[in-house]
Motif scaffolding. Structure first.
Motif, PDB file in Angstrom:
ATOM      1  N   ASN A  86      28.812  38.764  31.679  1.00 35.34           N
ATOM      2  CA  ASN A  86      29.491  38.716  30.375  1.00 35.34           C
ATOM      3  C   ASN A  86      28.497  38.582  29.234  1.00 35.34           C
ATOM      4  O   ASN A  86      28.714  39.125  28.162  1.00 35.34           O
ATOM      5  N   ARG A  87      27.414  37.852  29.480  1.00 35.01           N
ATOM      6  CA  ARG A  87      26.411  37.746  28.419  1.00 35.01           C
ATOM      7  C   ARG A  87      25.746  39.108  28.214  1.00 35.01           C
ATOM      8  O   ARG A  87      25.591  39.580  27.089  1.00 35.01           O
ATOM      9  N   HIS A  88      25.376  39.749  29.317  1.00 36.86           N
ATOM     10  CA  HIS A  88      24.623  41.003  29.234  1.00 36.86           C
ATOM     11  C   HIS A  88      25.455  42.129  28.616  1.00 36.86           C
ATOM     12  O   HIS A  88      24.993  42.816  27.706  1.00 36.86           O
ATOM     13  N   TYR A  89      26.666  42.310  29.109  1.00 36.09           N
ATOM     14  CA  TYR A  89      27.435  43.484  28.673  1.00 36.09           C
ATOM     15  C   TYR A  89      28.360  43.200  27.481  1.00 36.09           C
ATOM     16  O   TYR A  89      28.616  44.086  26.680  1.00 36.09           O
ATOM     17  N   PHE A  90      28.877  41.971  27.413  1.00 36.52           N
ATOM     18  CA  PHE A  90      29.892  41.707  26.373  1.00 36.52           C
ATOM     19  C   PHE A  90      29.410  40.695  25.335  1.00 36.52           C
ATOM     20  O   PHE A  90      30.185  40.277  24.485  1.00 36.52           O
ATOM     21  N   ARG A  91      28.147  40.290  25.454  1.00 34.28           N
ATOM     22  CA  ARG A  91      27.531  39.338  24.509  1.00 34.28           C
ATOM     23  C   ARG A  91      28.375  38.079  24.339  1.00 34.28           C
ATOM     24  O   ARG A  91      28.575  37.578  23.245  1.00 34.28           O
ATOM     25  N   MET A  92      28.862  37.581  25.465  1.00 30.55           N
ATOM     26  CA  MET A  92      29.669  36.348  25.419  1.00 30.55           C
ATOM     27  C   MET A  92      28.973  35.259  26.236  1.00 30.55           C
ATOM     28  O   MET A  92      28.532  35.511  27.361  1.00 30.55           O
ATOM     29  N   ASP A  93      28.908  34.091  25.651  1.00 26.54           N
ATOM     30  CA  ASP A  93      28.347  32.948  26.373  1.00 26.54           C
ATOM     31  C   ASP A  93      29.469  32.202  27.063  1.00 26.54           C
ATOM     32  O   ASP A  93      30.273  31.546  26.409  1.00 26.54           O
ATOM     33  N   VAL A  94      29.524  32.331  28.366  1.00 26.61           N
ATOM     34  CA  VAL A  94      30.635  31.732  29.103  1.00 26.61           C
ATOM     35  C   VAL A  94      30.087  30.793  30.166  1.00 26.61           C
ATOM     36  O   VAL A  94      29.386  31.224  31.091  1.00 26.61           O
ATOM     37  N   ASP A  95      30.399  29.544  30.051  1.00 23.69           N
ATOM     38  CA  ASP A  95      30.031  28.574  31.082  1.00 23.69           C
ATOM     39  C   ASP A  95      30.757  28.972  32.379  1.00 23.69           C
ATOM     40  O   ASP A  95      31.970  29.213  32.341  1.00 23.69           O
ATOM     41  N   TYR A 249      38.721  38.351  37.760  1.00 21.21           N
ATOM     42  CA  TYR A 249      38.404  37.009  37.248  1.00 21.21           C
ATOM     43  C   TYR A 249      39.092  36.788  35.916  1.00 21.21           C
ATOM     44  O   TYR A 249      39.485  37.744  35.240  1.00 21.21           O
ATOM     45  N   VAL A 250      39.270  35.514  35.599  1.00 21.70           N
ATOM     46  CA  VAL A 250      39.784  35.172  34.272  1.00 21.70           C
ATOM     47  C   VAL A 250      38.799  34.199  33.636  1.00 21.70           C
ATOM     48  O   VAL A 250      38.256  33.322  34.311  1.00 21.70           O
ATOM     49  N   ILE A 251      38.550  34.406  32.342  1.00 18.47           N
ATOM     50  CA  ILE A 251      37.737  33.462  31.572  1.00 18.47           C
ATOM     51  C   ILE A 251      38.698  32.639  30.729  1.00 18.47           C
ATOM     52  O   ILE A 251      39.465  33.193  29.924  1.00 18.47           O
ATOM     53  N   PHE A 252      38.651  31.333  30.920  1.00 14.90           N
ATOM     54  CA  PHE A 252      39.508  30.453  30.130  1.00 14.90           C
ATOM     55  C   PHE A 252      38.967  30.313  28.712  1.00 14.90           C
ATOM     56  O   PHE A 252      37.761  30.467  28.488  1.00 14.90           O
ATOM     57  N   PRO A 253      39.846  30.003  27.762  1.00 11.09           N
ATOM     58  CA  PRO A 253      39.379  29.792  26.382  1.00 11.09           C
ATOM     59  C   PRO A 253      38.385  28.625  26.326  1.00 11.09           C
ATOM     60  O   PRO A 253      38.344  27.790  27.231  1.00 11.09           O
ATOM     61  N   GLN A 254      37.639  28.598  25.229  1.00 14.06           N
ATOM     62  CA  GLN A 254      36.696  27.486  25.010  1.00 14.06           C
ATOM     63  C   GLN A 254      37.467  26.177  24.881  1.00 14.06           C
ATOM     64  O   GLN A 254      38.583  26.166  24.377  1.00 14.06           O
ATOM     65  N   HIS A 255      36.829  25.106  25.289  1.00 12.46           N
ATOM     66  CA  HIS A 255      37.352  23.747  25.080  1.00 12.46           C
ATOM     67  C   HIS A 255      38.734  23.513  25.694  1.00 12.46           C
ATOM     68  O   HIS A 255      39.579  22.871  25.096  1.00 12.46           O
ATOM     69  N   VAL A 256      38.966  24.068  26.867  1.00 15.62           N
ATOM     70  CA  VAL A 256      40.221  23.783  27.566  1.00 15.62           C
ATOM     71  C   VAL A 256      39.882  22.861  28.718  1.00 15.62           C
ATOM     72  O   VAL A 256      38.945  23.150  29.461  1.00 15.62           O
ATOM     73  N   SER A 257      40.587  21.769  28.900  1.00 16.76           N
ATOM     74  CA  SER A 257      40.250  20.942  30.055  1.00 16.76           C
ATOM     75  C   SER A 257      41.481  20.703  30.945  1.00 16.76           C
ATOM     76  O   SER A 257      41.494  21.097  32.112  1.00 16.76           O
ATOM     77  N   ASP A 258      42.550  20.156  30.375  1.00 20.23           N
ATOM     78  CA  ASP A 258      43.708  19.775  31.187  1.00 20.23           C
ATOM     79  C   ASP A 258      44.308  20.944  31.969  1.00 20.23           C
ATOM     80  O   ASP A 258      44.716  20.806  33.121  1.00 20.23           O
ATOM     81  N   LEU A 259      44.281  22.128  31.340  1.00 21.12           N
ATOM     82  CA  LEU A 259      44.923  23.295  31.931  1.00 21.12           C
ATOM     83  C   LEU A 259      44.228  23.745  33.234  1.00 21.12           C
ATOM     84  O   LEU A 259      44.879  24.276  34.136  1.00 21.12           O
ATOM     85  N   LYS A 260      42.914  23.514  33.290  1.00 22.56           N
ATOM     86  CA  LYS A 260      42.168  24.035  34.440  1.00 22.56           C
ATOM     87  C   LYS A 260      42.642  23.425  35.752  1.00 22.56           C
ATOM     88  O   LYS A 260      42.762  24.113  36.756  1.00 22.56           O
ATOM     89  N   GLY A 261      42.944  22.132  35.720  1.00 22.20           N
ATOM     90  CA  GLY A 261      43.434  21.454  36.923  1.00 22.20           C
ATOM     91  C   GLY A 261      44.760  22.052  37.371  1.00 22.20           C
ATOM     92  O   GLY A 261      44.984  22.276  38.564  1.00 22.20           O
ATOM     93  N   GLN A 262      45.622  22.334  36.408  1.00 20.56           N
ATOM     94  CA  GLN A 262      46.935  22.919  36.729  1.00 20.56           C
ATOM     95  C   GLN A 262      46.760  24.313  37.327  1.00 20.56           C
ATOM     96  O   GLN A 262      47.438  24.691  38.276  1.00 20.56           O
ATOM     97  N   PHE A 263      45.824  25.051  36.769  1.00 15.27           N
ATOM     98  CA  PHE A 263      45.591  26.417  37.233  1.00 15.27           C
ATOM     99  C   PHE A 263      45.065  26.402  38.674  1.00 15.27           C
ATOM    100  O   PHE A 263      45.549  27.145  39.531  1.00 15.27           O
ATOM    101  N   LYS A 264      44.112  25.518  38.896  1.00 14.10           N
ATOM    102  CA  LYS A 264      43.525  25.387  40.234  1.00 14.10           C
ATOM    103  C   LYS A 264      44.620  25.052  41.259  1.00 14.10           C
ATOM    104  O   LYS A 264      44.627  25.572  42.380  1.00 14.10           O
ATOM    105  N   LYS A 265      45.519  24.202  40.845  1.00 13.20           N
ATOM    106  CA  LYS A 265      46.619  23.793  41.729  1.00 13.20           C
ATOM    107  C   LYS A 265      47.458  25.010  42.124  1.00 13.20           C
ATOM    108  O   LYS A 265      47.810  25.181  43.298  1.00 13.20           O
ATOM    109  N   ILE A 266      47.732  25.866  41.144  1.00 14.48           N
ATOM    110  CA  ILE A 266      48.540  27.065  41.414  1.00 14.48           C
ATOM    111  C   ILE A 266      47.787  28.005  42.370  1.00 14.48           C
ATOM    112  O   ILE A 266      48.346  28.508  43.344  1.00 14.48           O
TER     113      ILE A 266
END
Ligand SMILES: Cc1ncc(COP(=O)(O)O)c(C=O)c1O
Length: 446
Positions: A86-95, A249-266
């Protein structure tokens, strides 16, 4: 024994891949005419015709011993490779922690719709994949028909959002776009973002065709413009011609925390994790390498050549309007100027138009308007220009790259004769229609 099927399943629309197969089985019968032995002109299936890149195939073979379950969000090496990609092709910094891997973006979009409360806004025309999911999940939804330019109007989006009562709204943005082949530029994305910020609209940005953008410097991810409110989905299916690998793959929005646990559960509840060997193979697809870079360049150039040819050849037929694709391997053809002639021939819906085109003597498969979430009476159709031998054409392109418009047209004639002849067949159909000699009515009464 008779089994009762849940109403929820009965209520949903047939997904696009099944619909198309059923349609072809039902309406395209083998023809006794010797000139029809070729099957049919395939403008319907939306699949990249190229072989999976060799380094991805080799990597899959090398990793066939990986029998252990993978972690739910994906193996760390793959998430890290996707981040660098994503950094190389789309110039996005994604953790990498913002990245979740799933069995195709279709499933991931479904998973997002499962966890996100709210009303879905679906711009039309659209890929048919979204609608059965929205209905299955019993979500509130609203169509957002686009205007003549076939792109979301920020004004219309705002007006619709103001009418919706839900606290959260979810816009499905598909860029580059199936079925039109159109690309949103930065300014257009910024204008949509202004409305989304103002109206609290979350975006699912389906960017599965990003890598096919013909002038790749023009592609801008919504994840860059609206990073706090966008879920970006992408994968191997179109860019690497590996739909059958089932990896997205899906890239979650910046600064999301609570949602990730719910997503993982699904994800853990529904499929545990994507097949481990496939995840290892995908690393080679996302790692930056000369092979992959060349593969993207060659395949997008070939799509571009085929797309330009198809656009010009269809537009040259009196009465047909087409979108000029800037990405993907589709365009939207508009046959509505023939509506009076079609109605005279008892062809009242886009479904009937598709049926009339697949029967003898036309043998031409298209995806009609009702499969693009348009009105049943909208005589528009998606034309996919991939009916050729991808491996052969890839090599022919490397051996002799066309250098002018004339050479590009020659390239299509030599390498994709079914596209050339199929477009002629569409022209014949409408010419016969105007002469009132269309065989549809006879065929029905035979
Ligand atoms: C717009 C769009 N999104 C998503 C998909 C599905 O992608 P995947 O194979 O990653 O599930 C397709 C496939 O046709 C598509 O056209």
């Amino acid at each position: 024994m008779k089994f009762l099927v849940d109403q929820q399943v009965q209520d949903i629309e047939m997904p696009e891949n099944l619909k198309l197969n059923t349609f072809l089985q039902e309406f395209h019968s083998d023809c006794p005419h010797p000139q029809c032995k070729f099957g049919f002109y395939g403008f319907a299936f939306g699949q990249s015709p190229f072989p999976v890149p060799k380094i991805v195939q080799d990597s899959l073979a090398r990793n066939s011993d990986k029998g252990a379950y993978a972690p739910v969000p994906g193996i760390p090496e793959l998430r890290s490779a996707i981040s660098k990609y994503n950094r190389h092709y789309f110039r996005m910094d994604v953790d990498p922690k913002r990245i979740y891997v799933g069995p195709g973006t279709k499933e991931l979009i479904f998973n997002l719709l499962e966890i996100l409360h709210g009303t879905v806004i679906l711009p039309t025309p659209a890929w048919l994949g979204y609608l059965p999911q929205i209905r299955f999940l019993k979500k509130n939804y609203h169509m957002l028909p686009t205007r003549a330019n076939k792109k979301i109007s920020p004004n219309d989006l705002k007006k619709l959002a103001l009418r919706l009562q839900d606290r959260q709204k979810i816009l499905i943005l598909n860029n580059p776009h199936n079925p039109t082949g159109l690309l949103y530029n930065r300014l257009e994305l910024e204008e949509i973002t202004d409305v989304c910020r103002d109206q609290d609209i979350t975006v699912i940005s389906d960017e599965i065709y990003a890598q096919t953008t013909y002038d790749f410097s023009k592609f801008v991810s919504m994840g860059k413009i609206y990073p706090e409110g966008t879920f970006v989905t992408n994968g191997l299916s179109k860019s690497h011609a590996a739909g059958g690998y089932r990896l997205g793959y899906v890239i979650f929005p910046q600064h999301v925390s609570d949602l990730k646990g719910q997503f993982k559960k699904i994800l853990a509840t529904e499929y545990t994790a994507v097949s481990t060997p496939i995840q290892h193979a995908a690393i080679s697809g996302f790692e930056i390498s000369k092979e992959i870079d060349q593969y993207f360049e060659v395949t997008r150039n070939i799509h571009h050549i085929m797309g330009e040819y198809t656009y010009h050849a269809l537009s040259a037929i009196d009465g047909i309007k087409a979108t000029r694709p800037e990405a993907t391997f589709y365009l939207l053809a508009d046959f509505n100027s023939f509506a009076p002639d079609l109605q005279k021939a008892d062809i009242l819906t886009s479904q009937k138009l598709s049926e009339s085109l697949i029967i003898h003597p036309y043998h031409t498969a298209i995806v009609g308007g009702d499969n693009l979430v348009l009105e049943r009476t909208d005589f528009s159709a998606r034309i996919a220009y991939v009916d050729y031998d991808g491996a052969k054409v890839y090599q022919n392109y490397l051996d002799c790259k066309p250098k002018s418009n004339g050479e590009s047209a020659e390239f299509v004639k030599n390498n994709a004769p079914k596209i050339v002849d199929g477009i002629k067949m569409i022209g014949n159909f409408f010419e016969h229609l105007r002469r009132e000699s269309i065989p549809y009515v006879q065929a029905k009464t035979e």
